[in-house]
Design an enzyme around this catalytic site. Sequence first.
Site, PDB file in Angstrom:
ATOM      1  N   ASN A  23       0.804  -1.225   0.000  1.00  0.00           N
ATOM      2  CA  ASN A  23       0.000   0.000   0.000  1.00  0.00           C
ATOM      3  C   ASN A  23       0.832   1.269   0.000  1.00  0.00           C
ATOM      4  O   ASN A  23       0.279   2.370  -0.008  1.00  0.00           O
ATOM      5  CB  ASN A  23      -1.001  -0.021   1.164  1.00  0.00           C
ATOM      6  CG  ASN A  23      -2.054  -1.089   0.948  1.00  0.00           C
ATOM      7  OD1 ASN A  23      -2.154  -1.656  -0.153  1.00  0.00           O
ATOM      8  ND2 ASN A  23      -2.807  -1.417   1.976  1.00  0.00           N
ATOM      9  N   CYS A 116     -15.704  -4.003  -4.357  1.00  0.00           N
ATOM     10  CA  CYS A 116     -14.889  -5.233  -4.335  1.00  0.00           C
ATOM     11  C   CYS A 116     -15.489  -6.132  -3.263  1.00  0.00           C
ATOM     12  O   CYS A 116     -16.553  -5.868  -2.718  1.00  0.00           O
ATOM     13  CB  CYS A 116     -13.431  -4.896  -4.042  1.00  0.00           C
ATOM     14  SG  CYS A 116     -13.167  -4.449  -2.331  1.00  0.00           S
ATOM     15  N   ARG A 397      -2.449 -11.545  -3.750  1.00  0.00           N
ATOM     16  CA  ARG A 397      -2.516 -10.116  -4.090  1.00  0.00           C
ATOM     17  C   ARG A 397      -1.645  -9.316  -3.117  1.00  0.00           C
ATOM     18  O   ARG A 397      -1.146  -8.253  -3.453  1.00  0.00           O
ATOM     19  CB  ARG A 397      -3.956  -9.605  -3.994  1.00  0.00           C
ATOM     20  CG  ARG A 397      -4.886 -10.245  -4.982  1.00  0.00           C
ATOM     21  CD  ARG A 397      -6.247  -9.620  -4.925  1.00  0.00           C
ATOM     22  NE  ARG A 397      -6.192  -8.186  -5.194  1.00  0.00           N
ATOM     23  CZ  ARG A 397      -7.258  -7.465  -5.529  1.00  0.00           C
ATOM     24  NH1 ARG A 397      -8.448  -8.056  -5.615  1.00  0.00           N
ATOM     25  NH2 ARG A 397      -7.156  -6.175  -5.754  1.00  0.00           N
TER      26      ARG A 397
END
Length: 417
Positions: A23, A116, A397
């Site tokens: 991130n 999502c 991911r």
Amino acid sequence: MTQYVINGRKPLSGKVRVGGAKNAILPALAAVLLTEKPVVLHDCPRLLDVEKTIMILKTIGCSVKRESRDLIIDPSNINSWIIPDSYVREIRSSIIFLGSMLARMGRAQITYPGGCEIGQRPIDLHLKGLKQLGVVIDESNGYLKCEASKLEGATIHLDYPSVGATENIMLAAVKAKGRTVIYNAAKEPEIVDLQNFINAMGGNIRGAGTNTVVIEGERKLDEVEYTVIPDRIVAGTYMVAAAITAGDVFIENVIPEHLQAIIYKLREAGCIVEVHGLNVRVKGKYRLRAVEHTKTLPYPGFPTDMQAQFTSLLSVARGTSIISETIFENRYRHVPELVRMGANIRVDGQTAIIHGVRSLKGTRVTAKDLRGGAALVLAGLRAEGQTIVENKSYIERGYENLEGALSSLGADIVKLS
Ligand code: EPZ
């Protein structure tokens, strides 16, 4: 079906290193558009979201070479202002390209990123902030077509300290005319890292990490070589792995300040957590104590990205724990899977009531999102017998070679593709 196969009840021990933060890398890759000079980013793990974001850069004209964990990027030749639909649909965080593309090209087009697995993921705060910088946005046919012939600095007050909105506004404001001030900005470490990255290129941003960020505009940015901060959520996940297996693990390359809420809660549950410089040691117990209440909050509160992992840990603690998820509206999808393993958890709205059980039973479970999937792997490390976690691609991911890292600590886990 791609899966992890885990045989549980092996206490983890040894050392494991944490890599660069997903991130922090994702907004840094968007910030690359703010300069035409070469950029080198160090310690970039091979994560699905990172590789897909690299594909976005390549599609719009950047050259990106990966040399092990270094990314060598040449952003001199951007030939499109359209963020490719296919990647936006796969990773909604590509919305972060809006601000930097507008700063670079004066226009940008992106398909609406949509929700999502964990929630609606609205972008109203992003768009409201960009409009205050002078961006004209046509929202039709599922696309955002943005024009900004002249970005003008502005004073922006975010209705909520959104991480992505703060980042998008920062990126656009670097090239705006004059000063931009963001009030009620997100304070996450990844915001500070983005400030430091942009300033290392020649930007002039200050205040990141507080609720007021000031960006001086019209900056010409230069080349840069940069190492992003370590991934505090990967670190936290390894910490819970040590705790839930009654292990003793030394986690290298962390920034302890970023882990304070996690350290505090693990200690509250009865773990021994020692800070040694830029490393942390966690010793767990088979029956930890229940933690009366854990509430996810914007930084420096307990991170929502650690809620699922902590739910797994508390599911085998002694006593009843309460968790309140205040950030995302659909972030308990791991709970039904944990219940199938024998956990005793009831979700009531945004609250989970966890009655700790003595043990979990291995079975076949399905990852429904990134952090929920990691939580199921952690539960499998503790469970009796074999646990099969399906849909491992969710986990990939955000975790590089999770099975390799856990195996090196003594876990019996293999990846079946
Ligand atoms: C970032 O998402 C992270 N992703 C998330 O990590 C993390 O959970 C989240 O921040 C909170 O810390 C990346 O950095 C790529 P937000 P972001 O905008 O920016 C609402 C992971 O597992 N909101 O702070 O999307 C939103 O619905 C991921 O690594 C609006 O209402 O988070 C949510 O309820 C998951 N309008 C809350 O704010 C907006 O315009 C927090 O969202 C934007 C957000």
